[in-house]
Structures are given as structure tokens and as C-alpha cells.
Write an enzyme that holds these catalytic residues in place. Structure first.
Site, PDB file in Angstrom:
ATOM      1  N   ASP A  10       0.853  -1.188   0.000  1.00  0.00           N
ATOM      2  CA  ASP A  10       0.000   0.000   0.000  1.00  0.00           C
ATOM      3  C   ASP A  10       0.890   1.241   0.000  1.00  0.00           C
ATOM      4  O   ASP A  10       1.786   1.364   0.835  1.00  0.00           O
ATOM      5  CB  ASP A  10      -0.880  -0.021   1.253  1.00  0.00           C
ATOM      6  CG  ASP A  10      -2.009   0.989   1.185  1.00  0.00           C
ATOM      7  OD1 ASP A  10      -2.426   1.349   0.068  1.00  0.00           O
ATOM      8  OD2 ASP A  10      -2.467   1.423   2.257  1.00  0.00           O
ATOM      9  N   HIS A  29      -3.770  13.981   0.549  1.00  0.00           N
ATOM     10  CA  HIS A  29      -4.059  13.054   1.653  1.00  0.00           C
ATOM     11  C   HIS A  29      -2.939  13.072   2.690  1.00  0.00           C
ATOM     12  O   HIS A  29      -3.187  13.196   3.893  1.00  0.00           O
ATOM     13  CB  HIS A  29      -4.241  11.635   1.099  1.00  0.00           C
ATOM     14  CG  HIS A  29      -4.314  10.566   2.154  1.00  0.00           C
ATOM     15  ND1 HIS A  29      -5.400  10.426   2.991  1.00  0.00           N
ATOM     16  CD2 HIS A  29      -3.427   9.587   2.512  1.00  0.00           C
ATOM     17  CE1 HIS A  29      -5.190   9.407   3.824  1.00  0.00           C
ATOM     18  NE2 HIS A  29      -4.004   8.879   3.552  1.00  0.00           N
ATOM     19  N   GLU A  87     -10.556   3.890   3.069  1.00  0.00           N
ATOM     20  CA  GLU A  87      -9.629   4.644   2.225  1.00  0.00           C
ATOM     21  C   GLU A  87      -9.958   4.270   0.775  1.00  0.00           C
ATOM     22  O   GLU A  87      -9.863   3.102   0.395  1.00  0.00           O
ATOM     23  CB  GLU A  87      -8.168   4.327   2.564  1.00  0.00           C
ATOM     24  CG  GLU A  87      -7.783   4.796   3.965  1.00  0.00           C
ATOM     25  CD  GLU A  87      -6.287   4.891   4.211  1.00  0.00           C
ATOM     26  OE1 GLU A  87      -5.515   4.187   3.532  1.00  0.00           O
ATOM     27  OE2 GLU A  87      -5.892   5.689   5.095  1.00  0.00           O
ATOM     28  N   GLU A 108      -9.066   3.832  -2.792  1.00  0.00           N
ATOM     29  CA  GLU A 108      -7.792   3.646  -3.471  1.00  0.00           C
ATOM     30  C   GLU A 108      -7.986   2.945  -4.814  1.00  0.00           C
ATOM     31  O   GLU A 108      -9.045   2.374  -5.092  1.00  0.00           O
ATOM     32  CB  GLU A 108      -6.831   2.800  -2.615  1.00  0.00           C
ATOM     33  CG  GLU A 108      -6.630   3.356  -1.204  1.00  0.00           C
ATOM     34  CD  GLU A 108      -5.415   2.792  -0.498  1.00  0.00           C
ATOM     35  OE1 GLU A 108      -4.573   2.161  -1.173  1.00  0.00           O
ATOM     36  OE2 GLU A 108      -5.306   3.009   0.716  1.00  0.00           O
ATOM     37  N   ASP A 119      -9.219   0.314   1.493  1.00  0.00           N
ATOM     38  CA  ASP A 119      -8.268  -0.051   2.540  1.00  0.00           C
ATOM     39  C   ASP A 119      -8.874   0.340   3.891  1.00  0.00           C
ATOM     40  O   ASP A 119      -8.534   1.367   4.477  1.00  0.00           O
ATOM     41  CB  ASP A 119      -6.948   0.701   2.276  1.00  0.00           C
ATOM     42  CG  ASP A 119      -5.913   0.453   3.346  1.00  0.00           C
ATOM     43  OD1 ASP A 119      -5.943  -0.625   3.954  1.00  0.00           O
ATOM     44  OD2 ASP A 119      -5.088   1.353   3.565  1.00  0.00           O
ATOM     45  N   ARG A 133      -8.638   3.812  12.791  1.00  0.00           N
ATOM     46  CA  ARG A 133      -7.714   4.917  13.066  1.00  0.00           C
ATOM     47  C   ARG A 133      -7.190   4.919  14.486  1.00  0.00           C
ATOM     48  O   ARG A 133      -6.050   5.342  14.727  1.00  0.00           O
ATOM     49  CB  ARG A 133      -8.411   6.252  12.790  1.00  0.00           C
ATOM     50  CG  ARG A 133      -8.880   6.435  11.373  1.00  0.00           C
ATOM     51  CD  ARG A 133      -7.752   6.330  10.386  1.00  0.00           C
ATOM     52  NE  ARG A 133      -8.226   6.556   9.021  1.00  0.00           N
ATOM     53  CZ  ARG A 133      -7.476   6.348   7.948  1.00  0.00           C
ATOM     54  NH1 ARG A 133      -6.236   5.907   8.055  1.00  0.00           N
ATOM     55  NH2 ARG A 133      -7.972   6.577   6.749  1.00  0.00           N
ATOM     56  N   GLN A 156      -4.595   2.144  14.692  1.00  0.00           N
ATOM     57  CA  GLN A 156      -3.444   2.587  13.903  1.00  0.00           C
ATOM     58  C   GLN A 156      -2.615   3.653  14.621  1.00  0.00           C
ATOM     59  O   GLN A 156      -1.383   3.591  14.659  1.00  0.00           O
ATOM     60  CB  GLN A 156      -3.950   3.125  12.557  1.00  0.00           C
ATOM     61  CG  GLN A 156      -2.880   3.597  11.598  1.00  0.00           C
ATOM     62  CD  GLN A 156      -3.485   4.239  10.328  1.00  0.00           C
ATOM     63  OE1 GLN A 156      -4.693   4.216  10.124  1.00  0.00           O
ATOM     64  NE2 GLN A 156      -2.630   4.805   9.502  1.00  0.00           N
ATOM     65  N   LYS A 207      -4.974  -2.002   9.909  1.00  0.00           N
ATOM     66  CA  LYS A 207      -5.265  -2.189   8.484  1.00  0.00           C
ATOM     67  C   LYS A 207      -5.503  -3.653   8.119  1.00  0.00           C
ATOM     68  O   LYS A 207      -6.184  -3.925   7.121  1.00  0.00           O
ATOM     69  CB  LYS A 207      -4.063  -1.720   7.650  1.00  0.00           C
ATOM     70  CG  LYS A 207      -3.647  -0.286   7.876  1.00  0.00           C
ATOM     71  CD  LYS A 207      -4.458   0.666   7.032  1.00  0.00           C
ATOM     72  CE  LYS A 207      -3.809   2.039   6.973  1.00  0.00           C
ATOM     73  NZ  LYS A 207      -4.508   2.903   6.013  1.00  0.00           N
ATOM     74  N   THR A 231      -9.183  -5.760   3.510  1.00  0.00           N
ATOM     75  CA  THR A 231      -8.947  -4.861   2.379  1.00  0.00           C
ATOM     76  C   THR A 231      -9.837  -5.377   1.250  1.00  0.00           C
ATOM     77  O   THR A 231      -9.684  -6.517   0.828  1.00  0.00           O
ATOM     78  CB  THR A 231      -7.471  -4.906   1.935  1.00  0.00           C
ATOM     79  OG1 THR A 231      -6.641  -4.623   3.070  1.00  0.00           O
ATOM     80  CG2 THR A 231      -7.196  -3.901   0.826  1.00  0.00           C
ATOM     81  N   GLU A 239     -10.071  12.482   6.881  1.00  0.00           N
ATOM     82  CA  GLU A 239      -9.926  13.803   6.271  1.00  0.00           C
ATOM     83  C   GLU A 239     -11.264  14.531   6.147  1.00  0.00           C
ATOM     84  O   GLU A 239     -11.355  15.732   6.398  1.00  0.00           O
ATOM     85  CB  GLU A 239      -9.318  13.679   4.874  1.00  0.00           C
ATOM     86  CG  GLU A 239      -7.876  13.253   4.837  1.00  0.00           C
ATOM     87  CD  GLU A 239      -7.469  12.942   3.399  1.00  0.00           C
ATOM     88  OE1 GLU A 239      -7.092  13.873   2.666  1.00  0.00           O
ATOM     89  OE2 GLU A 239      -7.564  11.759   3.004  1.00  0.00           O
TER      90      GLU A 239
END
Lengths: 401, 401
Positions: free
Chosen positions: A113, A120, A186, A188, A220, A224, A227, A240, A244, A349
Site C-alpha cells: 500500500d 491526503h 480509504e 484507493e 483499505d 484509526r 493505527q 489495516k 482490504t 480527512e
């Protein structure tokens, strides 16, 4: 725009499907409009030399066959589906999409990844490290990436169980254990390696097309709070590795030719092995238009064309130390975020660390709640004004167990 | 101590071998003294119910069969090799070790590397982050780990090509590109998963034995200059992914029963899912005695019993978020370093970041030079004073290409 138009003869993405009468028999499928072509059966029907590659329970054999075979197969598929002389016979091997089950289309080898959106990375840096520089000093010199867990890459539609783990809220002296309270997505784009490379060699920018079979959408999922507590100093791990999700269709790289664009200007000149501005270098910026939907409401529209580092640069970087590539290696772009707030590709975000929740018709969201369903979709410009659909990747959050 | 004694009937590690007359025919082998038993041929000879599992080109089928099968096969092997009634027939299927080629014994699924030695983490923290705390605040609350590259796990004896990459020496304003100048080793112990676990479930401390098939020695080759520049914020990537070497023999976990010891006391109480001090919990500290040799000279003797986190805790942590296990998952301990300077498991520590080079009979070494050969070896106490050899993992550094 209808699905028929998004999956026309210029797209022809590959997947794996089963039919209800033979649930254990996975077959290579090619999406065409709202149908799926049984590619192996069609190849046998037309006596294709590539029948063996298409009569497999995974895409890996086709992926390993290399670019000239990919081109050959693609030309045959197009002819079978569109030539007046062939269409009727091909139609015998079409199944309505609504009647089939789609599966993870390939066996994932290594999963990497990246972290390639400047918007970002800047936003996350500001949120996670408010007292430091938003971007780390290395960010504009190399495409930062890390290895993820290949064994928990799942196909669209697979439920996502809220992970448990350690988190340390501000003010606590020791970590707490329990279900993640800051479950995120996420948005992606994933790149799927077909042609392997030998250990000890490098894959240069110019060899991107020879190795990359196609493109998938990728979510993904990220916890948080887990993490944030675990990631210093060796990077993300359990925040994570629980899931996925990838879309069931792999769009061939050749289908995205009309979507190739110049990447954004870089304010730091890349080292030669990453320099895609030299004469003759191909542009591997890609004009993919992503949409993120939460419980059916569009919450973001990230533009892939804004990515600072291209997939070609990522592949060159990933192998510059001599690391080999295997068929089935999957590498993802990192969260796709544009400059504008409504182009941000994750809730971290979009809600600025949870401080400004999204206002949705069915309530407020800082992070995901149990039962929430997230869908990523994307399309790209095709030839002559056509559109190339990248399909969708969707997942619903199930409560922690 | 002779190899015969290190590979007696209480050891019986598994590997894969070929003979010169059939170089394409990989077979499951069991090391016994200075010989290798062709396990599949012996199983057929004795009409074992497990013949199919042993007549495979990889250990994965046996590994996936689960603990009761592992125990059954092990008892059969021991009987064939040691019972008077069987020995002669078994001997027909022994090959001298010196006449066979050994291969990577299993197909690696995901590879995870931990960071479980307090001595190592403290030393590295002091060297890499001299202005901060040596241990990060999370270190004593969870076994820190990250995913590595499964595709570049190689068997002992495979040449290690010096990686190229970006490094940023102090005083430079931009990174330089070229061969790593700080190539290092990490002496580690790897644990190989046999029995898979479903996605969305956890493997508790008490289920360690059910899932872990065996143990290997592992050299996590590391380019310190590449790693130092790239690793913030997402962890090590190219500084590690160029090669990870493992020993050709997988020692069954059951062979290490006599080596189980209490782990060191922890000064921070672990959360319940990591707490191995409760009544009835098994000790999974392991008294493995490692030796690191550089060009034949012993440079370190790291004691595995000093590891702060055990492999059982690592497995429980790795799955606490619901991540599944696959047959072939490999997780490594992280560098094994003891308290004493001569017990440190990497050159970074042994030379304190290159400042105090090793003085060897053939010259000084801060980091590895082209042509250097590194060998890790280990043994463990077995039953009745016997010793269990873990074999060796060796690799020679080749110049950058």
C-alpha cells in the site's frame, strides 16, 4: 450513464464467477454490458489457442502469460463479442450479471500500500502530527509504501467485521481494549502484477506495461484508533490488516489508454529511476473519477489524476532494491484525495479527525457505525467519448465479535 | 557437538530436497543425523495413511493437516528411524545430506516481522532516535510488528545481492542513490503457521500449539541507510524487502518442549488477551541458543530466552483484530539480542551504528562488505540432556548490480 455503456467493447474487464447450478466451479468471466461472458467456454467454442489460460479457477494463469498474450486474448474477446460473424455463437456463453456470484479474481501474492496523494498525506500529517511538518522530509523524494496483509484481501460484498484492538484515547495513561471507535475507509486504486520479475533485477519506469495486468478499485479499511497507537515506529499493522476489499473486475491496463494524463508537476526533481519527465517517458497519471458513497449518499468524488506519484513510479521504486515481482502482487495507490474538501478519500480527512462530522440524511457520521455500507465506484474516459467503468467495491460493517 | 547428536530422534525437522539424478523432483525430507529421510518414500514403504501428505513438492499440505496429524506423522517417523523392526527398511530411503540440494521448505503466505527483544529495541531506539525515549510508549503494551515481503523469503545459501536505494547521509540536503553502505543482518527466529484460522476470529494464547507447525532460523537482512531514510511514517519497506533468508529445516514445535521456559518478567501488565501469567497458561519463552558467525568468526551469541514478547503473544496479537491465518504464514521474532554486548543480534547494535567496528582476524567491520558470509545457527535443550539443532541459515553478500 447505464452499466451497458460503462462496460462496452473498449472495457472488457476480467473477473471470476460461479453460477447457481455449479457453485463450486469458478470460471473466468469477462463483463460485457450487463452480462458476463464465460471466457473459457467461449474460447473453446472458437478454438482459441488461449483456451487453457481461460479455463482456470483464477486469473493468475492468464496474468502470468505476459503482455502479448493479454493483447491477443483481448482482441479475440472483442471480436467474439462484436463481430457479426461471431456474436451469435458468443451469446451462448453470456450469463446475466444478476444471476452469477463474483469471487476474488486472483490469488494475491504480496500486497503493498502506497501513500501517493500529496493532499491526503498533508491532511493526515496535520491531523496525526499537528506539531510537526505535515509531510515527512522523504515524502517528495520517494513514493512511501509498506507491505500489508495479502491474506485478508477480500472481494467486494464481503462483510467487514469491526476489529477489536488496543487504542489509547487522549488523557488515558494505559491503552484500552475493545472494538475500534474510529473505523474508516480509504478510497484507493489497486494495480495487479501479471508478469513476474527475477529476484535481483529492477523494473524500470519504461517496463510498467509489461508487468501490470490491470486495475482494481480498493477500499483499505482502517481503524484509526488502533493505527494511531501502534504505528510508531514500524508502521500500520492491525489497524489495516483486518480487511482490504477489492472490486470483482480487473480492468486491463490497455483499456485505460485514453485515460492517461500527465501527472501533476513535482516541486522536487525525482531521482533518475523515478524521473518520468525525460524524453520518451510515458505518462502514467490516470484520469480516473472516483465516487465514495456511504449508505447510498455520495460523500466524496476523489480525482485520481491528482496523485503525486504514479503507479509506474511505485513499481520502479518497489523493485529498485532488487525485490522480485510475482504474478498476483497487488499494489495500491494510497488514499485518493484531491485538493478540495469534497474530494477527500477517507473519513479521517472528510471529518478532520472526527471534529466535523458529515451531515447525512440519515444522521451524522464522524466514523463508520455498524450496519453502514460503503461503496467506491469509478470510471475513466475511453476512446471516442466512451466511458470505461471500473465497477464498484462495496462492504458493510458488521458488529465486533 | 556433532551434527548427529543435534539431529537425533527427538528432533526430526522437515525440509524439501532434491537429488542430483532428479533435480526437478522436490521431496519432503526429514533430517536424521547426517542423513535425510525421503519421507514420502518411507511412508509408502510402511503403508502410512499420511503418504499423500508426504509425497508433495512442499510442506504446505502436511502443515495444513493440523496438530493431531503432525503428532501422528512424527511418531511414525521416529518409529521407522529407531525401532529395530523398521530401521533397515527405513535406511533404504536415507540420503546423505552432503549429496542433496535443500530448497525453501514451504510456500510463504504472509510474512510478519516483530520487534520483541527489549534489549534490541532499546539499543535501536538510542541509535536511531538519540533525542527521544529509547522505547516508544506502546512498546510494552503490544508486540510491535509489521508485514514484510513474502516473495523475497529465500532459503539458506541463496546469494544476497547488495540492494540499491535512496539514503540521506547527515549533512546532505537531498538523498543520494546507490548501493547500500550499511548492510546488516538481524538474527531472528521464525514461526511457521500450519493450521489456518477463519477471517473474523481470534487465535488465543492457549491455541498457539494448534496453529504453529514449527520453527526456523531467519536472517532479516537490513539496509540501515535505506531504512533510516524511508521508515517514517509507514515503517520499513525497501530496507528489508530485498531478501529474508530462512534455514532449510523446520523444527516441529513439539521438538522444543524441553526448551520452554518462563519469559522474562514484564514490568507493565499485559492486557488480558496477551496475559500469559494467568493460571494454566503455558510458558512460551524458548531457550534457544543462537550463534552469529561472520566469515567463520563468532561475533555474537544471542539468547532467545531473553525475548520480552513470546511467539504465542505475537500470534494472539496478530489475530486479535480478526485477521485470518493461512497455512504458510511466517512470523519472525525480530532481532534476538540479550543484555550483554556480545549477545546483540545485528551489526547496528554490535558496532553501535558503525561507530565501534568489530575487530576480526581478517579486518575491521562496521557493516557487511561484498563477499562477506553470515551464518546463524542455534540449538535448544532436548529431553534427557539431548540437544535439538535448529540448523543454520547462511548467506553471502554479492555486489550490487
Amino acid at each position: 450513464m447505464s452499466d451497458t455503456a460503462l462496460f462496452g467493447p473498449d472495457n472488457l474487464p476480467y473477473g471470476l464467477f460461479t453460477t447457481p447450478d455449479r457453485p463450486g466451479h469458478r470460471r473466468v468471466g469477462v463483463r460485457f454490458g450487463d452480462d458476463v461472458l464465460d471466457a473459457g467456454a467461449a474460447a473453446a467454442e472458437f478454438g482459441s489457442a488461449h483456451t487453457d489460460l481461460l479455463q482456470q479457477p483464477t486469473l493468475n494463469a492468464l496474468m502470468a502469460a505476459g503482455r502479448s498474450t493479454w493483447q491477443d486474448v483481448r482482441a479475440q474477446l472483442r471480436a467474439w463479442l462484436t463481430d457479426d460473424a461471431h456474436r451469435e455463437r458468443a451469446a451462448r456463453h453470456l450469463h446475466p450479471l444478476s444471476g452469477v456470484t463474483l469471487h476474488l479474481p486472483f490469488d494475491v501474492a504480496d500486497y503493498v500500500d502506497f501513500y501517493a496523494s500529496e493532499h491526503h498525506a498533508t491532511n493526515v500529517g496535520r491531523i496525526f502530527r499537528p506539531d510537526g511538518d505535515a509531510l515527512t522530509p522523504n515524502w517528495k523524494h520517494l513514493p512511501i509504501g509498506y507491505h500489508g496483509r495479502a491474506g485478508t484481501v477480500v472481494v467486494s460484498g464481503t462483510p467487514v467485521v469491526r476489529p477489536q484492538g488496543q487504542r489509547k484515547p487522549p488523557g488515558e495513561t494505559a491503552p484500552l481494549f475493545g472494538p475500534s471507535r474510529r473505523l474508516d475507509i480509504e478510497a484507493e486504486v489497486g494495480f495487479v502484477v501479471g508478469t513476474p520479475s527475477p529476484h535481483g533485477s529492477r523494473v524500470g519506469l519504461e517496463d510498467f506495461r509489461e508487468h501490470v495486468f490491470g486495475v482494481t478499485l480498493l477500499n483499505d479499511w482502517s481503524a484509526r484508533d488502533i493505527q494511531a497507537w501502534e504505528y510508531v515506529p514500524l508502521g500500520p499493522f492491525l489497524g489495516k490488516s483486518f480487511a482490504t476489499s477489492v472490486s470483482p473486475w480487473i480492468t486491463p491496463l490497455d483499456a485505460l489508454d485514453a485515460a492517461r494524463v500527465a501527472p501533476p508537476p513535482r516541486d522536487v526533481p525525482p531521482l533518475p529511476y523515478l524521473d518520468d519527465t525525460v524524453d520518451g517517458a510515458e505518462n502514467w497519471g490516470l484520469d480516473l473519477r472516483l465516487t465514495v458513497r456511504l449508505n447510498g449518499h455520495t460523500i466524496s468524488e476523489p480525482p485520481f489524476s491528482a496523485m503525486y506519484w504514479t503507479a509506474a513510479q511505485q513499481l520502479a521504486h518497489m523493485t529498485v532494491n532488487g525485490a522480485s515481482l510475482r504474478t498476483g502482487d497487488l499494489f495500491a495507490s494510497g488514499t485518493v484525495s484531491g485538493d478540495a474538501p469534497e474530494q477527500r478519500g477517507c473519513l479521517l480527512e472528510l471529518t478532520w479527525g472526527g471534529k466535523t462530522p458529515l451531515q447525512l440524511p440519515d444522521g451524522e457520521r464522524a466514523f463508520l457505525e455498524d450496519g453502514d455500507e460503503v461503496t467506491l465506484a469509478a470510471w475513466a474516459p475511453g476512446p471516442d467519448g466512451a466511458r470505461i467503468g471500473l465497477g464498484e467495491v462495496t462492504g458493510r460493517v458488521h458488529p465486533a465479535v
